[in-house]
Design an enzyme around this catalytic site. Structure first.
Site, PDB file in Angstrom:
ATOM      1  CB  SER A 130      71.154  -4.097  15.056  1.00  8.56           C
ATOM      2  OG  SER A 130      72.657  -3.382  14.978  1.00  8.56           O
ATOM      3  CB  THR A 163      73.864  -1.020  12.844  1.00  8.45           C
ATOM      4  OG1 THR A 163      74.939  -2.113  12.894  1.00  8.45           O
ATOM      5  CG2 THR A 163      74.345  -0.348  11.662  1.00  8.45           C
ATOM      6  N   GLY A 200      73.451  -7.140   6.753  1.00 10.11           N
ATOM      7  CA  GLY A 200      73.234  -8.303   7.468  1.00 10.11           C
ATOM      8  C   GLY A 200      72.085  -9.360   7.957  1.00 10.11           C
ATOM      9  CB  SER A 201      70.710  -6.753  10.944  1.00  9.28           C
ATOM     10  OG  SER A 201      71.214  -7.445  11.785  1.00  9.28           O
ATOM     11  CB  SER A 216      76.556  -5.164  16.775  1.00 11.32           C
ATOM     12  OG  SER A 216      76.078  -4.187  15.569  1.00 11.32           O
ATOM     13  CD  GLU A 235      78.740  -8.012   4.017  1.00 13.07           C
ATOM     14  OE1 GLU A 235      79.065  -7.974   4.901  1.00 13.07           O
ATOM     15  OE2 GLU A 235      77.773  -8.093   3.139  1.00 13.07           O
ATOM     16  CG  HIS A 292      61.687  -3.196 -18.676  1.00 13.33           C
ATOM     17  ND1 HIS A 292      60.888  -2.832 -19.747  1.00 13.33           N
ATOM     18  CD2 HIS A 292      61.696  -4.437 -18.301  1.00 13.33           C
ATOM     19  CE1 HIS A 292      59.870  -3.297 -20.234  1.00 13.33           C
ATOM     20  NE2 HIS A 292      60.267  -4.019 -19.193  1.00 13.33           N
ATOM     21  NE  ARG A 294      79.725 -12.208   5.456  1.00  9.01           N
ATOM     22  CZ  ARG A 294      81.043 -10.939   6.149  1.00  9.01           C
ATOM     23  NH1 ARG A 294      80.407 -10.894   7.490  1.00  9.01           N
ATOM     24  NH2 ARG A 294      82.341 -11.909   6.040  1.00  9.01           N
ATOM     25  CE  LYS A 304      78.268  -1.523  10.465  1.00 10.56           C
ATOM     26  NZ  LYS A 304      77.659  -3.189  11.335  1.00 10.56           N
TER      27      LYS A 304
HETATM   28  C1  F6R Z   1      78.966  -8.033   8.930  1.00 16.48           C
HETATM   29  C2  F6R Z   1      77.495  -7.570   7.833  1.00 16.48           C
HETATM   30  C3  F6R Z   1      76.868  -6.415   7.921  1.00 16.48           C
HETATM   31  C4  F6R Z   1      76.484  -6.072   8.582  1.00 16.48           C
HETATM   32  C5  F6R Z   1      75.361  -4.731   9.171  1.00 16.48           C
HETATM   33  C6  F6R Z   1      74.801  -3.991  10.502  1.00 16.48           C
HETATM   34  O1  F6R Z   1      78.583  -9.756   8.604  1.00 16.48           O
HETATM   35  O2  F6R Z   1      76.555  -8.353   7.383  1.00 16.48           O
HETATM   36  O3  F6R Z   1      76.631  -6.024   6.634  1.00 16.48           O
HETATM   37  O4  F6R Z   1      75.675  -6.728   8.895  1.00 16.48           O
HETATM   38  O5  F6R Z   1      76.559  -3.565   8.757  1.00 16.48           O
HETATM   39  O6  F6R Z   1      75.337  -4.362  11.483  1.00 16.48           O
HETATM   40  P1  F6R Z   1      74.330  -5.223  12.354  1.00 16.48           P
HETATM   41  O7  F6R Z   1      73.778  -6.372  11.606  1.00 16.48           O
HETATM   42  O8  F6R Z   1      75.499  -4.833  14.070  1.00 16.48           O
HETATM   43  O9  F6R Z   1      73.994  -4.131  12.098  1.00 16.48           O
END
Ligand code: F6R
Length: 352
Positions: free
Chosen positions: A101, A106, A59-60, A103, A237, A253, A153, A346
């Site tokens: 990111s 990641t 989502g980032s 959070s 998600e 294709h 996301r 994670k």
């Molecule tokens: C959760 C989501 C995930 C996170 C991914 C990376 O809502 O969309 O796809 O974006 O796990 O985490 P971040 O964005 O915190 O680096």
């Protein structure tokens, strides 16, 4: 639950315990707030002839893909995504790397941040905090501070605007403030039309009912290719169901042949994301492909972007897909917000 469930605010609130819908409905304001936040970060313009790498996951990272879609052939340098532990081998001090990111924790993105530093690339960070913010602070790397309280996301407006703005600052694209402002105003009108207070037969609710109980295959082309991927990931998600995406003309294709056996395996549906400015052959292919799979697909939709500029058009279908994914969750009776399997993974990685 079934497709006959009402998609009113009350019915949604009964399932949507953490208010995922409100975050989607807030997209117009988030776009404006995102521009203000990037502006306030006071990033220095610096031309990097090596282009822009948007480094991040899930989502980032999607903001980078959408920004590249909005720029289209207005991009004057390569804009690529790095969604892995390593950067492309051609990364040099002449490359800007936007490490994004939500959070800030990641592990792939943290590795990419380190890799960009080791290669001497120009780094910029977008995050709410975490280890990424700590590292950036220690290294004197500029940070675009994102607001807390979202699922990563759901912060798509922020990841999109940050990538667009950084593209403008490093010479890979144009600054598009006016376009984003107009897109936000358009999105506001679409929120009223497609949101829970809109009619029960609005486009968003109708598509959600049609896709419910099926495995959607979402197809885009050009401007809408990254949007198709956004639809897929949001349905995965939020609704917690399989959904796949691909792009035209490539899918004609290979993927097209797979439809033959689809009815033996389950109920599959198709969504084609169209745009007035697509290559005329792509538009023709959408119609031909729809016709060819008609008897195998449980439902099929051809949806066209709305608006004038590329930003307006792309954002219109991001909004529609986000709403459809929430409505699908409600039709299934599942809370759209938690992503327990992603969190579990994670946690398992962090444990060794
Ligand atoms: C959760 C989501 C995930 C996170 C991914 C990376 O809502 O969309 O796809 O974006 O796990 O985490 P971040 O964005 O915190 O680096």
């Amino acid at each position: 639950m079934s497709a006959t469930v009402d998609l009113t605010s009350d019915a949604i609130a009964a399932v949507d315990a953490s208010g995922a819908l409100a975050d989607v409905l807030g997209l117009p304001d988030q776009l404006r707030d995102a521009m203000w936040r990037v502006e306030s970060a006071g990033l220095e313009p610096r031309d990097t002839p090596g282009g822009l790498i948007v480094a991040g996951m899930g989502g980032s990272a999607i903001g980078g893909a959408l920004a590249r879609g909005i720029l289209g052939d207005r991009a004057s340098r390569p804009i690529v995504l790095a969604r892995w532990y390593d950067l492309p081998s051609w990364t040099t001090p002449d490359t800007t790397v936007l490490c994004t990111s939500y959070s800030g924790n990641t592990e792939e993105t943290l590795a990419l941040y380190e890799a960009a530093g080791a290669l001497g690339a120009r780094r910029i960070v977008a995050t709410i905090g975490g280890k990424l913010a700590d590292a950036a602070r220690a290294d004197g790397v500029p940070v675009v501070p994102l607001p807390g309280g979202f699922q990563p996301r759901a912060a798509v407006a922020y990841s999109l605007v940050a990538a667009l703005e950084v593209a403008g600052l490093c010479g890979a694209g144009e600054r598009l403030h006016a376009e984003i402002d107009v897109a936000a105003a358009r999105a506001e009108r679409l929120v009223a039309e497609w949101g829970p207070d809109g009619p029960e037969d609005s486009l968003a609710k109708e598509i959600a009912r049609g896709l419910h109980g099926t495995v959607p295959q979402v197809a885009g082309a050009g401007l809408t290719a990254p949007v198709a991927y956004r639809w897929k990931t949001q349905i995965n998600e939020n609704a917690k169901t399989p959904c796949f995406s691909h792009e035209l003309p490539e899918l004609d294709h290979n993927e097209i042949e797979g439809w033959e056996g689809a009815p033996e395996l389950g109920r599959f549906s198709a969504v084609f994301l169209d745009d007035s400015d697509l290559h005329p052959r792509s538009r023709q292919l959408i119609e031909l492909t729809r016709g060819l799979i008609a008897s195998q697909a449980s439902a099929s939709y051809r949806i066209e972007t709305i608006g004038d500029s590329r930003a307006e058009r792309l954002i219109s279908l991001v909004l529609l897909g986000d709403l459809v994914s929430i409505y699908l969750a409600v039709l299934r009776g599942v809370d759209p917000t938690p992503v327990t399997i992603i969190e579990h993974l994670k946690g398992a990685l962090a444990g060794g």
